[in-house]
Design an enzyme around this catalytic site. Structure first.
Site, PDB file in Angstrom:
ATOM      1  N   SER A 156      75.992  23.409   5.768  1.00 14.43           N
ATOM      2  CA  SER A 156      74.719  24.721   4.460  1.00 14.43           C
ATOM      3  C   SER A 156      73.608  24.868   5.263  1.00 14.43           C
ATOM      4  O   SER A 156      74.108  26.526   5.876  1.00 14.43           O
ATOM      5  CB  SER A 156      74.056  23.244   4.295  1.00 14.43           C
ATOM      6  N   ASP A 322      81.094  22.297  -5.122  1.00 11.15           N
ATOM      7  CA  ASP A 322      79.911  23.031  -3.899  1.00 11.15           C
ATOM      8  C   ASP A 322      78.994  23.928  -5.548  1.00 11.15           C
ATOM      9  O   ASP A 322      79.839  24.578  -5.048  1.00 11.15           O
ATOM     10  CB  ASP A 322      79.951  23.330  -3.225  1.00 11.15           C
ATOM     11  N   HIS A 355      77.890  19.799  -2.848  1.00 12.89           N
ATOM     12  CA  HIS A 355      77.250  20.194  -1.762  1.00 12.89           C
ATOM     13  C   HIS A 355      78.001  19.253  -0.645  1.00 12.89           C
ATOM     14  O   HIS A 355      78.051  19.443   1.106  1.00 12.89           O
ATOM     15  CB  HIS A 355      76.249  20.817  -2.312  1.00 12.89           C
TER      16      HIS A 355
END
Lengths: 377, 195
Positions: A156, A322, A355
């Site tokens: 991320s 995601d 995610h």
């Protein structure tokens, strides 16, 4: 060659803090006269300094990658990836994880005391970028005597820092692992962050950021921001699996606005527990830094130029569920790496968790990262 | 470790220390052997995620991608060799794939199953059915081979495009087949091409 650090070197270990002399000039033009950094290290640095691995954390993460969080008591946030017998192993690697610039776990941020005034910076803290975060980490590594990194690893926002590392300090990064990430924030990414920021700023307790002396901070606003963001970390199928339309500890709907549904109760809990561990102004600054992130823009508009001549080996992983940083974002980075001739690996893994998959139990992720890192050694 | 016969031929003819792109690299068997035995700088492209994971886990640089869409991002002459093994006949646009290969690789290896092989012909002629042979083991409704071709088809195809043949090898099982009757006697063909 570096001298082997003494085992009792006070720079190394858990819960470390250092104040580094500045000034650190920031992308926005301002500068910080000094930078405090909170960090942890695990394992032992080899005599030749070749086994250092830097781990970069995500938006609301911290330096406690594999140690208990001091406020919540929960285990480290990436114990699946970091630990004995794990892909990043203190038995083999010297692991560094630092709280990012602008955050609130001990590194300089809006809640820190401004040495010029003796009171917290609040909104007088300069707006920072991901590259500024990475520059601060580079200063930390200089202080630790680490020039060359065997790997920089992150998911991320951590992955965005990894990309910044590879672009800004190519000679210091031998391998880069970028998981569930992107080379820029999309309009949709910015849009969700703006909802979160507006929720914080709409809370009357925010007071233009000057809440550090008051009893109440903007907890309600920050909780809403976290609730909205948390949805983006999960997948629709994951939410359906976990909650469906099930009711929370009741037989029927109340025809009121209590948390009738389990998913509402879950989100409220996520929001409430978040405000206990995170500073609202830090949330504003870090989301802003992410929104400003566009690695191509920093390199004349062409992403491949960020990696021109790079000797770094790259490994990218995305997850099919995601939708925050979808596979297309990773693929765009891979295409740029191919265009620049860099050694790149990429795989989209199947995982149901959205995610958040990068933090959860996806065995294939660990197999890929382990193999990639071992090949680098 | 023994490579599939067509891959062994390719491995034997890649120069030491070359830059190589293996398209449709599977779990990286040929790549590993080129790296270990030829000191080559090898990159791979593979569609199947499981295969990519296995290749990356053995330390190879492999990206998950599609031969028809992802070659466009590589610069001209990025590699000394581009390798396309057993994949041309599965492409939607084999002609475009071949021209991309010749753009990014100074030399190109292409291997494919020969639809002119006598067993294939016999199966069709006497059985009246789409052939299922060791080289083409999958029934018509499951096969990924949507553009079947013979060795003579391929020769005509590259001749029309002015592509130069630097080498050609023909196989029946693991045995090498020589002579003019390759289109009838060979199960597999390997060509080394350049523009």
């Amino acid at each position: 060659m570096l001298a082997a650090p003494a085992l009792d070197d006070r720079r190394f270990g858990l819960n470390r803090r250092v104040t580094l002399p500045g000034p650190l000039t920031l992308d926005g033009g301002a500068s910080l006269s000094q930078i405090e950094i909170a960090y942890e290290t695990y394992g032992t640095l080899d005599a030749d300094g070749a086994n250092a691995v830097l781990i970069c954390h995500a938006l609301t993460g911290d330096q406690h990658v594999a140690s208990a969080h001091p406020r919540t008591g929960k285990p480290g946030w990436w114990t699946r990836m970091v630990g004995e017998g794990k892909p990043i192993d203190p038995a083999r690697h010297f692991i560094v994880c630092a709280n990012v610039l602008g955050s609130c776990m001990g590194t300089s941020g809006p809640a820190s005391i401004d040495p010029a005034t003796g009171v917290p910076f609040a909104m007088r803290f300069p707006v920072i970028t991901l590259r500024d975060m990475v520059r601060a980490q580079a200063l930390l590594l200089d202080h630790l005597g680490i020039w060359n990194l065997a790997a920089v690893v992150g998911g991320s926002m951590g992955g965005m820092q990894v990309l910044e590392w590879a672009a800004t300090y190519p000679a210091r990064v031998r391998s880069a692992v970028v998981i569930a990430s992107a080379a820029r924030h999309s309009a949709q990414n910015i849009a969700f962050h703006e909802v979160g920021r507006q929720a914080v700023m709409a809370d009357p307790n925010w007071r233009g950021g000057q809440y550090y002396e008051s009893k109440e901070g903007p907890s309600a606003g920050l909780a809403v921001a976290r609730m909205a963001a948390h949805i983006t970390y999960l997948s629709e199928a994951g939410l359906t699996d976990k909650f469906g339309r099930r009711l929370q500890a009741r037989e029927s709907k109340t025809f009121g606005f209590d948390a009738d549904f389990q998913v509402e109760s879950y989100l409220r809990h996520q929001g409430l527990s978040f405000v206990d561990r995170f500073d609202a102004n830090s949330y504003l600054y870090i989301t802003r830094a992410m929104d400003y992130f566009d690695l191509a823009e920093e390199h004349g508009g062409r992403l491949a130029d960020a990696f021109r001549g790079s000797k770094t080996r790259f490994c990218l992983v995305s997850f099919d569920s995601d939708w925050l940083y979808p596979t297309a974002e990773s693929r765009a980075i891979v295409h740029a790496l191919n265009a620049s001739g860099a050694a790149a690996s990429f795989v989209e893994l199947s995982a149901p968790f959205g995610h958040d998959s990068f933090l959860l139990d996806v065995p294939e992720l660990f197999r890929v990262v382990d193999g990639f890192l071992r090949a680098a050694a | 470790m023994s490579l599939r016969p067509d891959l062994a031929i390719i491995a034997d003819h890649v120069d030491q220390g070359s830059r190589v792109l293996d398209i449709g690299c599977g779990d990286g068997e040929l790549m590993a052997s080129l790296r270990d035995l030829r000191g080559a700088d090898v990159r791979g492209v593979e569609l199947d995620a499981r295969n990519v994971s296995s290749a990356v886990a053995r330390g190879l640089s492999v990206v998950q991608g599609d031969v028809e869409t992802d070659l466009a991002y590589y610069p001209d002459k990025a590699f000394d060799y581009a390798i396309l093994s057993q994949t041309l006949q599965t492409a939607r646009s084999p002609d475009r794939v071949l021209s991309e290969l010749l753009r990014i690789g100074a030399r190109v290896f292409v291997s494919f199953p020969n639809f002119g092989y006598w067993r294939v012909r016999a199966s069709f002629l006497f059985g009246g059915r789409m052939p299922v042979t060791p080289a083409l083991p999958v029934s018509w409704y499951e096969t990924e081979n949507i553009h079947q071709l013979t060795i003579d088809d391929f020769r005509a195809f590259i001749a029309e495009r002015g592509v130069i043949v630097e080498g050609e090898w023909f196989l029946s099982g693991a045995r090498s087949v020589t002579g003019g009757a390759a289109n009838l006697r060979a199960e597999h063909a390997v060509f080394l091409l350049r523009k």
